[in-house]
Scaffold this motif. Structure first.
Motif, short mmCIF file in Angstrom:
data_model
loop_
_atom_site.label_atom_id
_atom_site.label_comp_id
_atom_site.label_asym_id
_atom_site.label_seq_id
_atom_site.Cartn_x
_atom_site.Cartn_y
_atom_site.Cartn_z
N VAL A 148 31.69 -35.68 7.93
CA VAL A 148 30.58 -36.07 7.06
C VAL A 148 31.08 -36.92 5.90
CG1 VAL A 148 28.86 -35.19 5.43
CG2 VAL A 148 29.09 -34.14 7.69
N ASP A 149 32.20 -36.51 5.30
CA ASP A 149 32.76 -37.25 4.16
C ASP A 149 33.23 -38.64 4.59
OD1 ASP A 149 33.87 -37.52 1.44
OD2 ASP A 149 35.79 -37.44 2.46
N LEU A 150 33.92 -38.71 5.72
CA LEU A 150 34.44 -39.99 6.19
C LEU A 150 33.29 -40.95 6.53
CD1 LEU A 150 36.93 -41.65 6.87
CD2 LEU A 150 36.90 -40.62 9.16
N ILE A 151 32.27 -40.43 7.20
CA ILE A 151 31.11 -41.26 7.54
C ILE A 151 30.44 -41.79 6.28
CG2 ILE A 151 28.75 -41.18 8.48
CD1 ILE A 151 29.86 -39.39 10.72
N ALA A 152 30.31 -40.94 5.26
CA ALA A 152 29.66 -41.36 4.02
C ALA A 152 30.44 -42.47 3.33
CB ALA A 152 29.51 -40.16 3.08
N ARG A 153 31.77 -42.37 3.34
CA ARG A 153 32.59 -43.40 2.70
C ARG A 153 32.47 -44.74 3.43
NH1 ARG A 153 37.10 -41.19 -0.52
NH2 ARG A 153 36.85 -38.93 -0.65
N ILE A 154 32.47 -44.68 4.76
CA ILE A 154 32.37 -45.92 5.54
C ILE A 154 30.96 -46.49 5.46
CG2 ILE A 154 32.45 -46.83 7.90
CD1 ILE A 154 34.89 -45.06 8.36
N GLU A 155 29.97 -45.61 5.44
CA GLU A 155 28.58 -46.07 5.30
C GLU A 155 28.40 -46.86 4.00
OE1 GLU A 155 24.04 -44.24 4.81
OE2 GLU A 155 25.71 -42.92 5.30
N ARG A 156 29.03 -46.40 2.93
CA ARG A 156 28.93 -47.09 1.65
C ARG A 156 29.46 -48.51 1.75
NH1 ARG A 156 32.58 -46.76 -3.06
NH2 ARG A 156 31.45 -47.52 -4.88
N LEU A 157 30.56 -48.69 2.47
CA LEU A 157 31.12 -50.03 2.63
C LEU A 157 30.21 -50.92 3.47
CD1 LEU A 157 34.86 -49.05 3.25
CD2 LEU A 157 33.85 -49.96 1.15
N PHE A 158 29.65 -50.36 4.54
CA PHE A 158 28.70 -51.14 5.34
C PHE A 158 27.47 -51.52 4.52
CE2 PHE A 158 30.60 -49.41 9.42
CZ PHE A 158 30.96 -50.65 9.93
N GLU A 159 27.03 -50.61 3.66
CA GLU A 159 25.85 -50.89 2.83
C GLU A 159 26.12 -52.03 1.85
OE1 GLU A 159 22.05 -50.67 1.11
OE2 GLU A 159 22.88 -50.14 3.07
N ILE A 160 27.31 -52.07 1.27
CA ILE A 160 27.67 -53.19 0.39
C ILE A 160 27.60 -54.50 1.16
CG2 ILE A 160 29.59 -54.24 -0.89
CD1 ILE A 160 30.46 -51.38 -1.67
N CYS A 161 28.12 -54.48 2.38
CA CYS A 161 28.10 -55.69 3.21
C CYS A 161 26.67 -56.07 3.59
CB CYS A 161 28.94 -55.47 4.47
SG CYS A 161 30.70 -55.26 4.16
N ARG A 162 25.85 -55.09 3.90
CA ARG A 162 24.46 -55.37 4.29
C ARG A 162 23.67 -55.99 3.15
NH1 ARG A 162 19.49 -53.89 3.81
NH2 ARG A 162 20.05 -52.38 2.18
N LYS A 163 23.81 -55.43 1.95
CA LYS A 163 23.07 -55.93 0.80
C LYS A 163 23.42 -57.38 0.48
CE LYS A 163 22.05 -51.64 -1.67
NZ LYS A 163 22.30 -50.84 -2.91
N ALA A 164 24.65 -57.75 0.77
CA ALA A 164 25.10 -59.12 0.48
C ALA A 164 24.88 -60.06 1.67
CB ALA A 164 26.56 -59.11 0.08
N ASN A 165 24.20 -59.54 2.72
CA ASN A 165 23.98 -60.32 3.94
C ASN A 165 25.30 -60.74 4.60
OD1 ASN A 165 22.30 -61.45 5.92
ND2 ASN A 165 22.36 -63.47 4.95
#
Length: 221
Positions: A148-165
Motif C-alpha cells: 500500500v505504501d509503495l503504491i501510494a508513493r508511485i501513484e504520487r509521481l504518476f499524478e505529478i506527471c498527469r497534471k503536467a500532461n
C-alpha cells in the motif's frame, strides 16, 4: 563506572553480532528450504549457536521474519528514490520512476548468483512468497502495508506527471501504480521460481521500461 559502561557496550555489540548472524543464516535457509520448512532451532544450529539461542532473541519465527522484512523495506524497495518535494517537476517525477525501476531491476537481476547479495534476495523472496500464500498472518499484514505504501508513493509521481500532461491527462495514476508495482513483484516471483529464466526476466523488466516510455505524451518525448 567507566569500566562498567565499556563492558555493557561490549555485551551489546556481541548480542547484535549474534542477532545479525542469525538473520543472515535465516535468509540462507529460507532461500534454500522455504519459510515453512525452516525452524528457529535449525537457524540457530546452522549459525553455530545452541539450538535455543535464536528463539531467545526471537521468541517466534515471525518476529525474526518481520525484522528481516523491515530491512527489505529500507533496501529492496529503494524508498529514498521515491521521496520527492511537492514542487517537483514532471520530468523530475519521471526520473524518480526510472531510477527506481532501474534499481529494482538490478536488485532482482542478481537473484540466482552465488554472492551474498543473491543469498539475501532469495531469502527475502521466500518470505514474500510465504506472505502471499498467507502462511503467516503477521507476514501477510506487513507485506500488505508495504505494498500500500509503495503504491501510494508511485501513484504520487504518476499524478505529478498527469497534471503536467507529461502522460495523458485521462490516465489513472492509482491504476498505473498498481500495475507498475505488481508487474515488478510478479517478475521477481517468476525469477525466484525459475532459476533458468534470468535472461527472459531481464528482458521483461526492460519491457516495463518500454511500456512506461510509451505512456509519455508525444510533445514530452
Amino acid at each position: 563506572m567507566v569500566s562498567v559502561a565499556v563492558i555493557s557496550r561490549t555485551q551489546e555489540e556481541r548480542t547484535e553480532a549474534a542477532k545479525e548472524r542469525i538473520r543472515d543464516t535465516a535468509l540462507l535457509l529460507f532461500g534454500e528450504n522455504g519459510y515453512d520448512a525452516t525452524t528457529l532451532a535449525a537457524i540457530s544450529l546452522k549459525a553455530g549457536f545452541s539450538r535455543t539461542l535464536a528463539q531467545y532473541h526471537y521468541p517466534e519465527k515471525s518476529d525474526l521474519a518481520l525484522e528481516l522484512l523491515d530491512e527489505r523495506i529500507r533496501r529492496d524497495n529503494h524508498l529514498e528514490l521515491l521521496n520527492c518535494a511537492d514542487e517537483l517537476s514532471a520530468q523530475g517525477a519521471w526520473d524518480c520512476l526510472m531510477r527506481h525501476l532501474e534499481s529494482v531491476s538490478d536488485y532482482y537481476g542478481k537473484l540466482h548468483g552465488a554472492c551474498d547479495h543473491s543469498i539475501v534476495v532469495r531469502g527475502e523472496m521466500a518470505l514474500h512468497a510465504a506472505a502471499l500464500m498467507h502462511a503467516d498472518a503477521a507476514l501477510s499484514a506487513r507485506v500488505h502495508n508495504l505494498t500500500v505504501d509503495l503504491i501510494a508513493r508511485i501513484e504520487r509521481l504518476f499524478e505529478i506527471c498527469r497534471k503536467a500532461n507529461f502522460i495523458p491527462v485521462n490516465s489513472d495514476p492509482h491504476a498505473l501504480a498498481i500495475l507498475h508495482v505488481h508487474s515488478i513483484w510478479g517478475l521477481a516471483q517468476a525469477l525466484f521460481a525459475n532459476p533458468k529464466g534470468s535472461k527472459p526476466i531481464a528482458a521483461a523488466f526492460e519491457q516495463i521500461h518500454v511500456l512506461l516510455e510509451a505512456l509519455r505524451t508525444p510533445e514530452k518525448l
